[in-house]
Design an enzyme around this catalytic site. Structure first.
Site, PDB file in Angstrom:
ATOM      1  N   ASN A 155      27.168 -53.433 -25.261  1.00 12.88           N
ATOM      2  CA  ASN A 155      28.523 -53.141 -25.734  1.00 12.88           C
ATOM      3  C   ASN A 155      29.597 -53.702 -24.800  1.00 12.88           C
ATOM      4  OD1 ASN A 155      30.400 -52.049 -27.460  1.00 12.88           O
ATOM      5  ND2 ASN A 155      29.953 -49.908 -26.993  1.00 12.88           N
TER       6      ASN A 155
ATOM      7  N   HIS B  86      26.752 -35.955 -33.222  1.00 10.68           N
ATOM      8  CA  HIS B  86      27.989 -35.784 -32.449  1.00 10.68           C
ATOM      9  C   HIS B  86      29.006 -34.975 -33.252  1.00 10.68           C
ATOM     10  CE1 HIS B  86      27.673 -39.631 -29.741  1.00 10.68           C
ATOM     11  NE2 HIS B  86      26.585 -38.904 -29.726  1.00 10.68           N
TER      12      HIS B  86
ATOM     13  N   ARG C 110      26.016 -32.484 -30.180  1.00  8.94           N
ATOM     14  CA  ARG C 110      26.802 -32.729 -28.968  1.00  8.94           C
ATOM     15  C   ARG C 110      28.265 -32.419 -29.265  1.00  8.94           C
ATOM     16  NH1 ARG C 110      28.376 -38.600 -26.374  1.00  8.94           N
ATOM     17  NH2 ARG C 110      30.183 -38.271 -27.688  1.00  8.94           N
TER      18      ARG C 110
ATOM     19  N   TYR D 283      36.977 -38.014 -23.096  1.00 10.49           N
ATOM     20  CA  TYR D 283      35.888 -38.844 -23.608  1.00 10.49           C
ATOM     21  C   TYR D 283      35.286 -38.249 -24.892  1.00 10.49           C
ATOM     22  CZ  TYR D 283      31.272 -40.364 -24.587  1.00 10.49           C
ATOM     23  OH  TYR D 283      30.184 -40.797 -25.285  1.00 10.49           O
TER      24      TYR D 283
ATOM     25  N   ASP E  97      28.437 -34.215 -23.116  1.00 12.92           N
ATOM     26  CA  ASP E  97      28.400 -35.455 -22.341  1.00 12.92           C
ATOM     27  C   ASP E  97      29.591 -35.480 -21.387  1.00 12.92           C
ATOM     28  OD1 ASP E  97      28.080 -38.013 -21.366  1.00 12.92           O
ATOM     29  OD2 ASP E  97      27.887 -38.971 -23.342  1.00 12.92           O
TER      30      ASP E  97
ATOM     31  N   HIS F 211      29.959 -37.929 -19.206  1.00 15.57           N
ATOM     32  CA  HIS F 211      30.258 -39.364 -19.166  1.00 15.57           C
ATOM     33  C   HIS F 211      30.688 -39.847 -17.782  1.00 15.57           C
ATOM     34  CE1 HIS F 211      31.233 -43.160 -21.391  1.00 15.57           C
ATOM     35  NE2 HIS F 211      30.249 -42.695 -22.121  1.00 15.57           N
TER      36      HIS F 211
ATOM     37  N   GLU G 209      25.079 -33.964 -19.878  1.00 11.26           N
ATOM     38  CA  GLU G 209      24.700 -35.383 -19.775  1.00 11.26           C
ATOM     39  C   GLU G 209      25.579 -36.143 -18.788  1.00 11.26           C
ATOM     40  OE1 GLU G 209      24.694 -37.261 -23.619  1.00 11.26           O
ATOM     41  OE2 GLU G 209      25.104 -39.227 -22.777  1.00 11.26           O
TER      42      GLU G 209
ATOM     43  N   GLU H  43      21.613 -43.390 -19.721  1.00  8.77           N
ATOM     44  CA  GLU H  43      21.862 -44.339 -20.812  1.00  8.77           C
ATOM     45  C   GLU H  43      22.241 -45.716 -20.274  1.00  8.77           C
ATOM     46  OE1 GLU H  43      24.866 -42.045 -22.851  1.00  8.77           O
ATOM     47  OE2 GLU H  43      26.404 -43.465 -22.273  1.00  8.77           O
TER      48      GLU H  43
ATOM     49  N   ARG I 181      17.453 -40.631 -20.253  1.00  6.53           N
ATOM     50  CA  ARG I 181      18.116 -41.178 -21.439  1.00  6.53           C
ATOM     51  C   ARG I 181      18.001 -42.698 -21.565  1.00  6.53           C
ATOM     52  NH1 ARG I 181      21.187 -39.313 -24.746  1.00  6.53           N
ATOM     53  NH2 ARG I 181      22.978 -40.708 -24.559  1.00  6.53           N
TER      54      ARG I 181
ATOM     55  N   HIS J  34      19.241 -42.652 -25.476  1.00  4.42           N
ATOM     56  CA  HIS J  34      20.566 -43.031 -25.957  1.00  4.42           C
ATOM     57  C   HIS J  34      20.438 -43.571 -27.385  1.00  4.42           C
ATOM     58  CE1 HIS J  34      24.272 -45.815 -25.089  1.00  4.42           C
ATOM     59  NE2 HIS J  34      24.651 -44.661 -25.585  1.00  4.42           N
TER      60      HIS J  34
ATOM     61  N   ASP K 109      26.494 -48.272 -30.902  1.00  6.68           N
ATOM     62  CA  ASP K 109      26.377 -49.642 -30.396  1.00  6.68           C
ATOM     63  C   ASP K 109      24.921 -50.060 -30.188  1.00  6.68           C
ATOM     64  OD1 ASP K 109      27.330 -47.579 -28.370  1.00  6.68           O
ATOM     65  OD2 ASP K 109      26.465 -49.030 -26.993  1.00  6.68           O
TER      66      ASP K 109
ATOM     67  N   GLU L 253      19.146 -39.176 -29.587  1.00  7.29           N
ATOM     68  CA  GLU L 253      20.540 -39.181 -30.064  1.00  7.29           C
ATOM     69  C   GLU L 253      20.623 -39.947 -31.383  1.00  7.29           C
ATOM     70  OE1 GLU L 253      23.251 -41.242 -27.440  1.00  7.29           O
ATOM     71  OE2 GLU L 253      24.982 -40.172 -28.229  1.00  7.29           O
TER      72      GLU L 253
ATOM     73  N   TRP M 297      34.798 -44.556 -16.559  1.00  6.16           N
ATOM     74  CA  TRP M 297      35.136 -44.178 -17.943  1.00  6.16           C
ATOM     75  C   TRP M 297      34.025 -43.360 -18.559  1.00  6.16           C
ATOM     76  CZ3 TRP M 297      32.684 -45.773 -22.572  1.00  6.16           C
ATOM     77  CH2 TRP M 297      33.250 -45.176 -23.715  1.00  6.16           C
TER      78      TRP M 297
HETATM   79  O1  EZ4 Z   1      29.829 -44.228 -24.389  1.00  2.98           O
HETATM   80  O2  EZ4 Z   1      27.286 -46.032 -26.121  1.00  2.98           O
HETATM   81  O3  EZ4 Z   1      25.984 -40.565 -25.222  1.00  2.98           O
HETATM   82  N1  EZ4 Z   1      26.563 -41.477 -25.677  1.00  2.98           N
HETATM   83  C1  EZ4 Z   1      27.492 -42.211 -25.029  1.00  2.98           C
HETATM   84  C2  EZ4 Z   1      28.017 -43.415 -25.768  1.00  2.98           C
HETATM   85  C3  EZ4 Z   1      28.516 -44.509 -24.820  1.00  2.98           C
HETATM   86  C4  EZ4 Z   1      28.521 -45.828 -25.525  1.00  2.98           C
HETATM   87  C5  EZ4 Z   1      28.848 -46.975 -24.575  1.00  2.98           C
HETATM   88  O4  EZ4 Z   1      28.582 -48.185 -25.175  1.00  2.98           O
HETATM   89  O5  EZ4 Z   1      27.838 -41.892 -23.919  1.00  2.98           O
HETATM   90  O6  EZ4 Z   1      29.006 -43.043 -26.676  1.00  2.98           O
HETATM   91 CO    CO Z   2      26.438 -40.553 -23.073  1.00  3.07          CO
END
Ligand code: EZ4
Ligand code: CO
Length: 403
Positions: A37, A122, A147, A159, A211, A213, A237, A263, A284, A313, A317, A340, A403
């Site tokens: 991605n 999600h 999630r 996020y 998550d 993140h 996560e 991931e 993951r 994961h 994407d 997921e 991020w």
């Molecule tokens: O941000 O796949 O758990 N899932 C995630 C995703 C990631 C994207 C990044 O390309 O954290 O949404």
């Molecule tokens: Co994630």
């Protein structure tokens, strides 16, 4: 069974996907996902410039040998671009192996270890009320594990929160990445309130995941895990960035909230200390970014020794080719935990017709020979690549953050 041809297909049916198609002399075809991605063309060019010429004439049945030829033969090991490219070749060869044997790929991995593959969906919202409704909607759709993400009041860019009425898709087409802001303290205060409401309104049976993140430091993640204990999450996560595997010791010393990570991992080398020291509960790593089915099965075998289960994961994407591969892996691997399932746009589903199915919160890869996924190349060509970036995050004072 020599490889006669291999080509890279880049398309954008709602979002970008890179797909490797390998054809043998006998006319069998195999597909591998090569989507990274936000850096798609790096893998596309790695494949077409450097790997495709090595594939022509190779025996398609020599999957293990080809994996090591590409991994050790490149000299420059690991890295997301290299490992994604190797994964695409590996998955395409397993697809061909299944078709040659006239069996679904999971039958080549020792057969089914279970009847179905538990998946999680999600749900997100701009407020706690919206998030409660979104989680309840997913539960009505049959999901047993969900999630939950919610915008932190006063911080619109938390996020994982979808824009009103749209499926969540973090990569945005355009010349520059979007910029988002992040503030840790309000998030740490808010997250337990979200899960308190979710448990009070939805009960204790539904599995809830969250998550983080990569946004926290170890001691902050320890505090979050502790504050979420009363709501018995399935997992927390990516609580911290995982380049520093030792950082997870701090989290582990303080909380019993299960931890999932990986991931962005490209191989077992990113995870072996986390696994051996039992610092995590779920790994993951994915088929597409961790070297394909051949390497992911080895990661799972190591994890199994240390009571760590899989939780691959499966965001939008990761193409339907990866989804299918993940389901063959998940159905067969002994220490499967959860998969997921974010789903894909209708355009993507049309470009990649597939045999996998969803029912009552779980999925099955189907019994077509190979992976059970094809690509409609004519339709794919109608959706040309468009550059897109994942967002970047900054703290309120402008400092770049994970991020
Ligand atoms: O941000 O796949 O758990 N899932 C995630 C995703 C990631 C994207 C990044 O390309 O954290 O949404
Ligand atoms: Co994630």
């Amino acid at each position: 069974m020599k490889i006669a041809d291999a080509k890279v297909i880049v398309c954008s049916p709602g979002r970008n996907f890179v797909t490797l198609k390998i054809v043998t002399e006998d006319g069998l075809t195999g597909l591998g996902d090569a989507t990274l991605n936000g850096r798609e063309m790096a893998v596309a060019s790695y494949l077409s410039e450097h790997i495709v010429p090595l594939l022509i004439g190779r025996d398609a049945r020599r999957i293990e040998d080809t994996w090591h030829y590409l991994y050790k033969g490149v000299y420059w090991r690991k890295g997301a671009v290299t490992m994604t490219a190797i994964a695409a070749v590996d998955v395409a060869l397993w697809d061909i192996a299944g078709k040659a044997a006239n069996k679904p790929v999971y039958q080549l991995f020792g057969g089914a270890s279970r009847e179905e593959v538990l998946v999680y969906s999600h749900a997100s919202g701009a407020t706690i009320d919206h998030t409660v409704t979104a989680v309840a909607d997913r539960a009505k759709a049959g999901y047993r594990a969900i999630r939950a993400q919610c915008a932190v009041p006063g911080h619109a860019h938390s996020y994982g929160v979808s824009k009103a009425g749209r499926a969540y898709e973090p990569a945005e087409r355009g010349a520059m990445p979007a910029e988002t802001t992040w503030s840790t303290e309000p998030y740490l205060q808010f997250a337990p309130m979200l899960f308190d409401r979710l448990r009070r309104e939805l009960g204790s049976e539904i599995q809830l995941l969250h998550d983080v993140h990569h946004r926290l430091r170890p001691i902050e993640a320890a505090r979050l895990g502790k504050s979420l204990e009363p709501y018995h999450l399935f997992w927390m996560e990516d609580p911290v960035p995982a380049e520093l595997q030792e950082g997870f010791r701090t989290i582990r010393q303080h909380t019993t909230t299960p931890v999932a990570v990986g991931e962005v991992f490209d191989s077992i080398y990113d995870a072996y200390r986390l696994i051996q020291e039992q610092l995590i509960d779920y790994i993951r790593a994915s088929v597409v970014h961790a070297g394909g089915l051949t390497h992911l099965r080895k990661i799972a075998a190591v994890a199994d020794l240390y009571h760590v289960r899989t939780g691959c994961h499966g965001a939008s994407d990761l193409s339907p080719v990866t989804m299918a591969a993940a389901l063959h892996f998940g159905l067969s691997v002994h220490n499967f935990g959860i998969q997921e399932h974010m789903g894909h746009t209708p355009e993507t589903e049309q470009v990649f017709p597939h045999g996998y199915t969803f029912r009552d919160g779980a999925m099955h890869p189907g019994d077509r020979p190979g992976l059970g996924v094809t690509i409609d190349e004519t339709l794919a060509a109608a959706y040309p690549y468009q550059r897109a970036y994942l967002p970047v995050a900054r703290l309120e004072d402008g400092t770049v953050h994970s991020w």
